[in-house]
Design a protein around this motif. Structure first.
Motif, mmCIF file in Angstrom:
data_model
loop_
_atom_site.group_PDB
_atom_site.id
_atom_site.type_symbol
_atom_site.label_atom_id
_atom_site.label_comp_id
_atom_site.label_asym_id
_atom_site.label_seq_id
_atom_site.Cartn_x
_atom_site.Cartn_y
_atom_site.Cartn_z
ATOM 1 N N LYS A 186 4.131 0.638 2.450
ATOM 2 C CA LYS A 186 3.971 -0.394 3.471
ATOM 3 C C LYS A 186 3.750 -1.737 2.786
ATOM 4 O O LYS A 186 3.095 -1.820 1.756
ATOM 5 N N VAL A 187 4.321 -2.783 3.406
ATOM 6 C CA VAL A 187 4.174 -4.135 2.863
ATOM 7 C C VAL A 187 3.902 -5.102 4.004
ATOM 8 O O VAL A 187 4.501 -5.009 5.076
ATOM 9 N N THR A 188 2.928 -5.983 3.790
ATOM 10 C CA THR A 188 2.597 -7.039 4.757
ATOM 11 C C THR A 188 2.809 -8.379 4.064
ATOM 12 O O THR A 188 2.287 -8.612 2.969
ATOM 13 N N ILE A 189 3.577 -9.251 4.731
ATOM 14 C CA ILE A 189 3.950 -10.542 4.138
ATOM 15 C C ILE A 189 3.451 -11.646 5.058
ATOM 16 O O ILE A 189 3.757 -11.656 6.259
ATOM 17 N N GLU A 202 14.273 7.987 2.006
ATOM 18 C CA GLU A 202 15.532 8.448 2.542
ATOM 19 C C GLU A 202 16.584 7.344 2.705
ATOM 20 O O GLU A 202 17.769 7.566 2.605
ATOM 21 N N GLU A 203 16.103 6.125 2.930
ATOM 22 C CA GLU A 203 17.028 5.013 3.084
ATOM 23 C C GLU A 203 16.292 3.711 2.788
ATOM 24 O O GLU A 203 15.065 3.632 2.970
ATOM 25 N N PRO A 204 16.985 2.689 2.360
ATOM 26 C CA PRO A 204 16.293 1.460 2.003
ATOM 27 C C PRO A 204 15.924 0.598 3.201
ATOM 28 O O PRO A 204 15.225 -0.398 3.061
ATOM 29 N N GLY A 205 16.342 0.951 4.389
ATOM 30 C CA GLY A 205 16.054 0.127 5.550
ATOM 31 C C GLY A 205 14.600 0.153 5.920
ATOM 32 O O GLY A 205 13.849 1.036 5.555
ATOM 33 N N SER A 206 14.148 -0.803 6.682
ATOM 34 C CA SER A 206 12.755 -0.892 7.106
ATOM 35 C C SER A 206 12.545 -0.153 8.383
ATOM 36 O O SER A 206 13.472 0.135 9.135
ATOM 37 N N ARG A 207 11.221 0.136 8.647
ATOM 38 C CA ARG A 207 10.846 0.808 9.912
ATOM 39 C C ARG A 207 9.718 0.046 10.554
ATOM 40 O O ARG A 207 8.878 -0.517 9.865
ATOM 41 N N PHE A 230 8.710 1.431 4.342
ATOM 42 C CA PHE A 230 9.906 1.948 3.686
ATOM 43 C C PHE A 230 9.659 3.378 3.199
ATOM 44 O O PHE A 230 8.555 3.731 2.787
ATOM 45 N N GLY A 231 10.722 4.186 3.261
ATOM 46 C CA GLY A 231 10.666 5.564 2.778
ATOM 47 C C GLY A 231 11.773 5.820 1.780
ATOM 48 O O GLY A 231 12.663 4.993 1.560
ATOM 49 N N SER A 262 0.845 -1.200 0.000
ATOM 50 C CA SER A 262 0.000 0.000 0.000
ATOM 51 C C SER A 262 0.876 1.244 0.000
ATOM 52 O O SER A 262 2.025 1.214 0.437
ATOM 53 N N ASP A 263 0.308 2.390 -0.497
ATOM 54 C CA ASP A 263 1.070 3.634 -0.582
ATOM 55 C C ASP A 263 0.955 4.428 0.710
ATOM 56 O O ASP A 263 0.434 3.929 1.720
ATOM 57 N N ASP A 264 1.448 5.691 0.688
ATOM 58 C CA ASP A 264 1.490 6.492 1.912
ATOM 59 C C ASP A 264 0.109 6.887 2.415
ATOM 60 O O ASP A 264 -0.052 7.228 3.576
ATOM 61 N N LYS A 265 -0.931 6.817 1.560
ATOM 62 C CA LYS A 265 -2.293 7.134 1.978
ATOM 63 C C LYS A 265 -3.079 5.901 2.387
ATOM 64 O O LYS A 265 -4.269 5.987 2.666
#
Length: 247
Positions: A207-210, A242-247, A239-240, A180-183
Motif C-alpha cells: 500500500k502507498v499513500t501520496i 498478479e498485475e501492476p495495476g492499482s486497486r 498493489f499486488g 506499507s506491506d501486507d501486514k
C-alpha cells in the motif's frame, strides 16, 4: 457398696461432673452413666468394662487395682488367658492335591489330530490358485508411474507465480509518501524531495499513500504507471503481484 455407687461417690467427692470425667477419660457420657448404675452392657464385654472401670477409678482418685478386683469378684473372677495355639489351630486339615505326571499319550493324540487336519486342508485346496499365487509373488508387476510424477517431470510443467511486489517512486516535486506491506507495517514514511527516487519490495501486497499525487511518478512490477493523481491531491493505492495495476 457396688462398683457403680463407689465410682459415682468418688466422682462427686472430686467435684467432677460426668461431662468433665468423660473429657478426661475419653469415655462417652452415656457409658459412664450406665457404669454408675452398675450397667456394663454398653462397654462391649467384660474386657472393655474392666478397662473403663480402671480408667475411671484412677481419674477420680481411687485405687484402680482394688476396684478392678471388686469387678472381677462380682463378675466371675479374672478371665482365663487364652493360649495362642488354641486360637490359631486349624479346625480342619488342608488337603493338597497330589501332583500328577503329564499324560503324554493324550498330548501325542492331540498333536497327531492337528497334523492330520492340516494335511487334509492342504490337499483339498485348489492347485491352480496356489500356482497363481506363487507366480504373483515371484514376478510382481512393476508399479505404473503416477500421473502426478509425470506431470512434475514434464518440461512444460507450470511453475508457481512469484508473489513479490516491486514499487518504484520518483519524485518530480516535493511529496509526502508512506509505503506499507501486507501486514500494515510501514516500510517508509516521509517527504521525498524533487529528483529523489526509491524502490521497495515486499510479498503479496503493498500500500502507498501520496500527499501530492501530481508530483510523483510510479512504476509497479516493471510497468510504468505514470502520475497517479493531480497536484496537491491525496491518493491511496494498493498493489499486488498478479498485475501492476492499482486497486
Amino acid at each position: 457398696m457396688s462398683i457403680g455407687v463407689t465410682l459415682a461417690a468418688a466422682r462427686n467427692a472430686a467435684g467432677m461432673t460426668v461431662a468433665q470425667l468423660s473429657g478426661r477419660t475419653r469415655i462417652r457420657e452415656t457409658v459412664i452413666y450406665a457404669i454408675e448404675r452398675d450397667d456394663f452392657s454398653l462397654c462391649g464385654g467384660d474386657f472393655y468394662a474392666r478397662g473403663h472401670v480402671r480408667n475411671i477409678a484412677k481419674t477420680v482418685g481411687l485405687d484402680p487395682d482394688a476396684v478392678v478386683h471388686q469387678f472381677d469378684e462380682e463378675h466371675g473372677g479374672v478371665p482365663l488367658p487364652v493360649r495362642a495355639a488354641a486360637v490359631f489351630q486349624a479346625e480342619s486339615q488342608i488337603k493338597l492335591r497330589e501332583r500328577r505326571s503329564p499324560n503324554w499319550s493324550t498330548a501325542m493324540a492331540i498333536a497327531l489330530a492337528i497334523v492330520a487336519v492340516f494335511g487334509v486342508t492342504r490337499v483339498m485346496s485348489r492347485p491352480g490358485e496356489n500356482l497363481a499365487t506363487g507366480a504373483e509373488l515371484k514376478n510382481p508387476p512393476a508399479p505404473k508411474p503416477s500421473a502426478t510424477l509425470r506431470a512434475s517431470t514434464h518440461p512444460n510443467a507450470a511453475r508457481p507465480a512469484s508473489d513479490l511486489v516491486t514499487l518504484r517512486v520518483k519524485a518530480n516535486k516535493p511529496s509526502w509518501v508512506e509505503v506499507s506491506d501486507d501486514k500494515g507495517k510501514a516500510m517508509f514514511r516521509g517527504t521525498m524531495r524533487a529528483g529523489d527516487s526509491s524502490t521497495w519490495k515486499t510479498r503479496k501486497h503493498m500500500k502507498v499513500t501520496i500527499g501530492n499525487a501530481g508530483g510523483v511518478d510510479l512504476e509497479v512490477n516493471g510497468k510504468h504507471l505514470g502520475v497517479p493523481g493531480k497536484p496537491g491531491e491525496l491518493v491511496r493505492k494498493s498493489f499486488g503481484p498478479e498485475e501492476p495495476g492499482s486497486r
